[in-house]
Design an enzyme around this catalytic site. Structure first.
Site, PDB file in Angstrom:
ATOM      1  N   CYS A   2      39.232   2.135  -4.643  1.00  0.00           N
ATOM      2  CA  CYS A   2      38.452   0.827  -4.963  1.00  0.00           C
ATOM      3  C   CYS A   2      37.526   0.417  -3.933  1.00  0.00           C
ATOM      4  O   CYS A   2      37.905  -0.086  -2.986  1.00  0.00           O
ATOM      5  CB  CYS A   2      39.049  -0.059  -5.775  1.00  0.00           C
ATOM      6  SG  CYS A   2      40.126   0.338  -7.056  1.00  0.00           S
ATOM      7  N   ARG A  27      35.761   5.722  -1.809  1.00  0.00           N
ATOM      8  CA  ARG A  27      37.175   4.971  -1.994  1.00  0.00           C
ATOM      9  C   ARG A  27      37.558   5.300  -3.251  1.00  0.00           C
ATOM     10  O   ARG A  27      38.724   4.933  -3.540  1.00  0.00           O
ATOM     11  CB  ARG A  27      36.934   3.477  -1.627  1.00  0.00           C
ATOM     12  CG  ARG A  27      36.297   3.083  -0.410  1.00  0.00           C
ATOM     13  CD  ARG A  27      36.195   1.653  -0.304  1.00  0.00           C
ATOM     14  NE  ARG A  27      37.229   1.054  -0.184  1.00  0.00           N
ATOM     15  CZ  ARG A  27      38.169   0.500   0.905  1.00  0.00           C
ATOM     16  NH1 ARG A  27      37.450   1.043   2.037  1.00  0.00           N
ATOM     17  NH2 ARG A  27      39.030   0.015   0.779  1.00  0.00           N
ATOM     18  N   TRP A  73      39.393   3.596  -8.329  1.00  0.00           N
ATOM     19  CA  TRP A  73      40.200   4.704  -8.339  1.00  0.00           C
ATOM     20  C   TRP A  73      41.427   3.894  -9.245  1.00  0.00           C
ATOM     21  O   TRP A  73      41.990   3.168  -8.922  1.00  0.00           O
ATOM     22  CB  TRP A  73      40.598   4.641  -7.104  1.00  0.00           C
ATOM     23  CG  TRP A  73      41.475   6.008  -6.615  1.00  0.00           C
ATOM     24  CD1 TRP A  73      41.183   7.366  -6.391  1.00  0.00           C
ATOM     25  CD2 TRP A  73      43.111   5.898  -6.520  1.00  0.00           C
ATOM     26  NE1 TRP A  73      42.233   8.033  -6.497  1.00  0.00           N
ATOM     27  CE2 TRP A  73      43.191   7.293  -6.545  1.00  0.00           C
ATOM     28  CE3 TRP A  73      44.078   5.119  -6.710  1.00  0.00           C
ATOM     29  CZ2 TRP A  73      44.833   7.712  -6.437  1.00  0.00           C
ATOM     30  CZ3 TRP A  73      45.306   4.991  -6.638  1.00  0.00           C
ATOM     31  CH2 TRP A  73      45.712   6.750  -6.482  1.00  0.00           C
ATOM     32  N   ASN A  99      40.176  -4.850  -5.588  1.00  0.00           N
ATOM     33  CA  ASN A  99      40.826  -3.592  -4.968  1.00  0.00           C
ATOM     34  C   ASN A  99      42.327  -4.051  -4.623  1.00  0.00           C
ATOM     35  O   ASN A  99      42.437  -5.090  -3.961  1.00  0.00           O
ATOM     36  CB  ASN A  99      40.240  -3.327  -3.772  1.00  0.00           C
ATOM     37  CG  ASN A  99      40.713  -2.321  -2.938  1.00  0.00           C
ATOM     38  OD1 ASN A  99      41.416  -1.395  -3.474  1.00  0.00           O
ATOM     39  ND2 ASN A  99      40.482  -2.352  -1.688  1.00  0.00           N
ATOM     40  N   GLY A 100      43.447  -3.302  -4.930  1.00  0.00           N
ATOM     41  CA  GLY A 100      44.618  -3.439  -4.748  1.00  0.00           C
ATOM     42  C   GLY A 100      45.619  -3.280  -6.150  1.00  0.00           C
ATOM     43  O   GLY A 100      45.037  -2.936  -6.989  1.00  0.00           O
ATOM     44  N   GLU A 484      48.268  21.529   7.748  1.00  0.00           N
ATOM     45  CA  GLU A 484      46.858  20.838   7.569  1.00  0.00           C
ATOM     46  C   GLU A 484      45.976  21.787   6.980  1.00  0.00           C
ATOM     47  O   GLU A 484      45.252  21.508   5.796  1.00  0.00           O
ATOM     48  CB  GLU A 484      46.156  20.462   8.829  1.00  0.00           C
ATOM     49  CG  GLU A 484      44.917  19.920   9.081  1.00  0.00           C
ATOM     50  CD  GLU A 484      44.694  18.782   8.345  1.00  0.00           C
ATOM     51  OE1 GLU A 484      45.567  18.063   7.549  1.00  0.00           O
ATOM     52  OE2 GLU A 484      43.498  18.130   7.852  1.00  0.00           O
ATOM     53  N   LYS A 488      44.049  21.014   3.249  1.00  0.00           N
ATOM     54  CA  LYS A 488      42.634  20.898   3.019  1.00  0.00           C
ATOM     55  C   LYS A 488      42.200  21.950   1.747  1.00  0.00           C
ATOM     56  O   LYS A 488      41.397  21.510   1.121  1.00  0.00           O
ATOM     57  CB  LYS A 488      41.842  21.735   4.307  1.00  0.00           C
ATOM     58  CG  LYS A 488      41.863  20.769   5.483  1.00  0.00           C
ATOM     59  CD  LYS A 488      40.998  19.569   5.318  1.00  0.00           C
ATOM     60  CE  LYS A 488      41.975  18.413   4.874  1.00  0.00           C
ATOM     61  NZ  LYS A 488      42.373  17.606   5.561  1.00  0.00           N
ATOM     62  N   GLU A 491      43.271  19.991  -1.376  1.00  0.00           N
ATOM     63  CA  GLU A 491      42.561  18.837  -1.783  1.00  0.00           C
ATOM     64  C   GLU A 491      40.967  19.096  -2.464  1.00  0.00           C
ATOM     65  O   GLU A 491      40.739  18.584  -3.378  1.00  0.00           O
ATOM     66  CB  GLU A 491      42.222  18.043  -0.209  1.00  0.00           C
ATOM     67  CG  GLU A 491      43.437  17.344   0.138  1.00  0.00           C
ATOM     68  CD  GLU A 491      43.156  16.711   1.464  1.00  0.00           C
ATOM     69  OE1 GLU A 491      43.422  15.476   1.562  1.00  0.00           O
ATOM     70  OE2 GLU A 491      42.506  17.308   2.276  1.00  0.00           O
ATOM     71  N   HIS A 507      63.331  32.529   4.510  1.00  0.00           N
ATOM     72  CA  HIS A 507      64.148  31.682   3.806  1.00  0.00           C
ATOM     73  C   HIS A 507      63.710  31.106   2.307  1.00  0.00           C
ATOM     74  O   HIS A 507      64.014  29.959   2.055  1.00  0.00           O
ATOM     75  CB  HIS A 507      64.682  30.617   4.586  1.00  0.00           C
ATOM     76  CG  HIS A 507      65.300  30.890   5.799  1.00  0.00           C
ATOM     77  ND1 HIS A 507      66.442  31.424   5.754  1.00  0.00           N
ATOM     78  CD2 HIS A 507      64.566  31.052   7.164  1.00  0.00           C
ATOM     79  CE1 HIS A 507      66.667  31.823   7.193  1.00  0.00           C
ATOM     80  NE2 HIS A 507      65.589  31.491   7.965  1.00  0.00           N
ATOM     81  N   LYS A 606      39.422   8.077  -0.467  1.00  0.00           N
ATOM     82  CA  LYS A 606      39.513   8.382   1.089  1.00  0.00           C
ATOM     83  C   LYS A 606      40.635   7.352   1.849  1.00  0.00           C
ATOM     84  O   LYS A 606      41.325   7.719   2.901  1.00  0.00           O
ATOM     85  CB  LYS A 606      38.149   7.972   1.697  1.00  0.00           C
ATOM     86  CG  LYS A 606      38.008   7.929   3.067  1.00  0.00           C
ATOM     87  CD  LYS A 606      37.766   9.687   3.507  1.00  0.00           C
ATOM     88  CE  LYS A 606      37.789   9.759   4.980  1.00  0.00           C
ATOM     89  NZ  LYS A 606      38.351  11.039   5.167  1.00  0.00           N
TER      90      LYS A 606
END
Ligand code: G6P
Length: 611
Positions: A2, A27, A73, A99-100, A484, A488, A491, A507, A606
């Site tokens: 947000c 955001r 968001w 926001n929160g 990583e 990527k 995402e 395994h 983000k």
């Protein structure tokens, strides 16, 4: 998570709010909305992007020099027009952006309904609009006092800005745990989640602290605390430049940020290293040298990509500085009643410096007496202010939701820290120390070289654009890089991908391998070369398609792999700074070919300012 922006001044508020929301869209982008106050309060909001809001509001009367805006968001309530912010009170007098998360929203909602308030949305935010209205109308308080009183009833995290139709020249903002910054221009004021919507107009800002409330009218601003005591505030002058927030000719912010890495890695080292003089110094270590040097243990706490660079930090600190290191997901760490004491140094690793889980874990560690070391990109962010010591990574604003340049800059800073400590503790051989320093200074030009094979990576991406799954394998320093690389791809192209330590493949994941399973193998490790060669043979024997990241001049793996991407030679501890680059580009190109939204992938944000 947000984004908030608000404006009070002598210009038209709407275009400033829209441009600000576009800058904050990283955001969250589930819905966008504005409230404009010009005699009466007008609220316009729409599910979707800021551009959807613009289209919706195009034919409306948007005249006002005071307004608040929000990009969402979603947490409570699905993304739709009604749940979009601003939220307002029963009689429409109060409008709020938030926001929160308000954790006790259902109890408050019940109590307010009993008092006759009528709710329209499913959001937690709406309770605050009603609560403030309650104090304005039934207790006859000023807007500032009503906000103060309402916030005493709130459990949770918030950054808010509130407008009251009966106070047409006033905006009130407040925060607890979520960030809020006040911009001071010429006859104009801003309140926003971060400085990006403000910087075009002014570089003078105030970062509000927890439980501070700012009331701004046309004559100026006043900051108070929850007990209504006036607060002394520090005005900061930011040196953020507007160009840093633009795409600068690239198709996407992510691509720009990938290509910035030769410069950003250099920036992370600036002033901290000199190979000629065999010297490394990290200011944050220097100011607390004894405690840090004698730490019993380092605990690195982080989330997402930052957690992956934290894992590389563990390998670096152990190998070079011979210290105990644990790397923890912030969200797990804080709920485990971890054993932390005064001899521990807790490193909070965060690009944004605002991630809620990392902040809560940091608070817990601080309360238990650990020294807190923040490694942060966003200058002035909450984590940087909560830390006892710290280092900025100086990567500049990272806007693409998938983190790229922050990762390499974090790894660079962790490498410098490990070297500084190793030197102080005498745990490193002098020749090796010098060799790493010389090699570090060559890393930016080596990254540049890798970026030149972008076209080749694009061709490989074409071959794999329709995949459903992918496996990423690496050993040692390249295991976190495998994690990583997989992250990527997940995402931004929504392809299921997993990172694994190469040897662990036997395994479990080996059962998945068939002709439809591409396996990206980071095969640069000098130390484990033979082993990784066997792993590739195991994949090929099961008809898996191998994309290998190899060191220039490699002969053996080239014979086995289906596709090969070469990276320049370097020493083991510095390999991640190079091997991650082709993985970032591969994910990027696959996502472009799949026509995904690169900079704003679905469901992500983000900066995750909720737990
Ligand atoms: C979000 C972002 C990731 C980031 C993570 C941690 O999930 O989308 O890119 O790695 O948060 O963020 P931080 O700002 O603490 O590094």
């Amino acid at each position: 998570m947000c984004g908030i922006v608000s404006y009070l001044g002598d210009k038209e508020a709407y275009p400033i709010l829209i441009e600000g929301l576009q800058r904050l869209e990283y955001r969250g982008y589930d819905s966008a909305g504005v409230a404009l106050l010009n005699k009466s309060l007008q609220v316009f909001k729409k599910k979707g992007k800021v551009s959807d809001l613009q289209a919706f509001a195009a034919d409306k009367d948007l005249k006002a020099s005071l307004g608040i805006g929000h990009t969402r968001w979603a947490t409570h309530g699905e993304p739709n027009d009604v749940n979009a912010h601003p939220q307002f009170s029963t009689n429409g007098r109060v409008a709020i952006v938030h926001n929160g998360i308000i954790e006790n929203h259902s109890t408050l909602r019940k109590a307010l309904i009993e008092l006759g308030h009528v709710f329209t949305s499913e959001t937690d935010t709406e309770v605050l609009a009603h609560l403030i209205e309650e104090y304005l109308v039934n207790f006859n308080l000023s807007l500032e006092s009503a906000v103060q009183r309402a916030l005493t009833k709130i459990v949770g995290a918030f950054a808010i800005v509130v407008l009251d139709e009966e106070n047409p020249d006033l905006m009130v903002g407040a925060r607890r745990s979520s960030p809020l910054v006040v911009g001071l221009g010429d006859n104009e004021f801003f309140i926003a989640s971060d400085a990006t919507p403000i910087i075009k107009y002014t570089n003078r800002v105030i970062y509000l602290k927890d439980d501070q409330i700012v009331a701004i009218d046309r004559n100026g601003y006043k900051v108070t605390n929850a007990e209504n005591k006036t607060q002394q505030v520090k005005i900061k002058e930011l040196d953020l430049k507007l160009e840093e927030l633009e795409k600068g000719g690239y198709d996407h912010f992510m691509l720009k940020e990938i290509f910035q890495q030769p410069a950003t890695v250099k920036e992370a080292m600036r002033g901290r290293i000199n190979s000629m003089k065999a010297f490394v110094t990290v200011g944050g270590i220097q100011v607390n040298l004894n405690k840090i040097k004698n730490a019993q243990r380092f605990i690195i706490i982080a989330c997402g990509t930052s957690w992956h660079s934290g894992l590389i930090g563990e390998y670096l600190f152990e190998e070079l500085a011979r210290t105990n290191v644990e790397v923890e997901y912030a969200s797990e760490f804080r709920y485990r009643n971890p054993i932390i004491g005064e001899g521990d140094v807790v490193i909070a690793l965060s690009q944004s410096g605002e991630t809620a889980d990392t902040m809560s874990a940091l608070k817990l560690a601080k309360d238990k007496g650990a020294l807190i070391y923040g490694i942060v990109n966003n200058v002035g962010s909450t984590i940087s202010r909560m830390s006892d010591s710290g280092s900025y990574i100086h990567a500049g604003p990272e806007i693409g939701v998938a983190s790229t340049k922050a990762f390499t800059s974090q790894v660079t800073v962790l490498t410098l820290m490990a070297l500084h400590l190793a030197y102080e503790k005498g745990t490193i051989d002098v020749d090796y120390f010098r060799r790493i320093l010389v090699e570090l200074e060559h890393i930016p030009s080596k990254i540049e070289k890798i970026l030149k094979v972008d076209a080749q990576i694009q061709l490989i991406a074409k071959e794999f654009q329709h995949i459903k799954n992918a496996l990423y394998l690496g050993r040692g320093y390249n295991f976190p890089v495998a994690l990583e690389g997989a992250l990527k791809l997940k995402e931004i192209s929504y392809v299921h991908a997993e990172g694994y330590p190469a040897a662990e493949m036997k395994h479990g994941p080996i059962a998945l391998i068939d002709e439809n399973m591409p396996v990206v193998v980071i095969a640069t490790n000098v130390a484990a070369y033979e082993k990784i060669l066997s792993n590739i043979q195991e994949v090929s024997a099961r008809k898996g398609k191998v994309i290998a990241i190899v060191t220039e001049g490699d002969v053996e793996i080239k014979k086995l792999a289906d596709y090969v991407i070469e990276i320049p030679t370097t020493i083991d501890p510095l390999t991640p700074l190079l091997s991650v680059i082709p993985l970032q580009l591969l994910a990027y190109h696959i996502a472009v070919l799949r026509e995904c939204n690169i900079d704003q992938p679905r469901n992500l944000a983000k900066s995750v300012t909720v737990e």
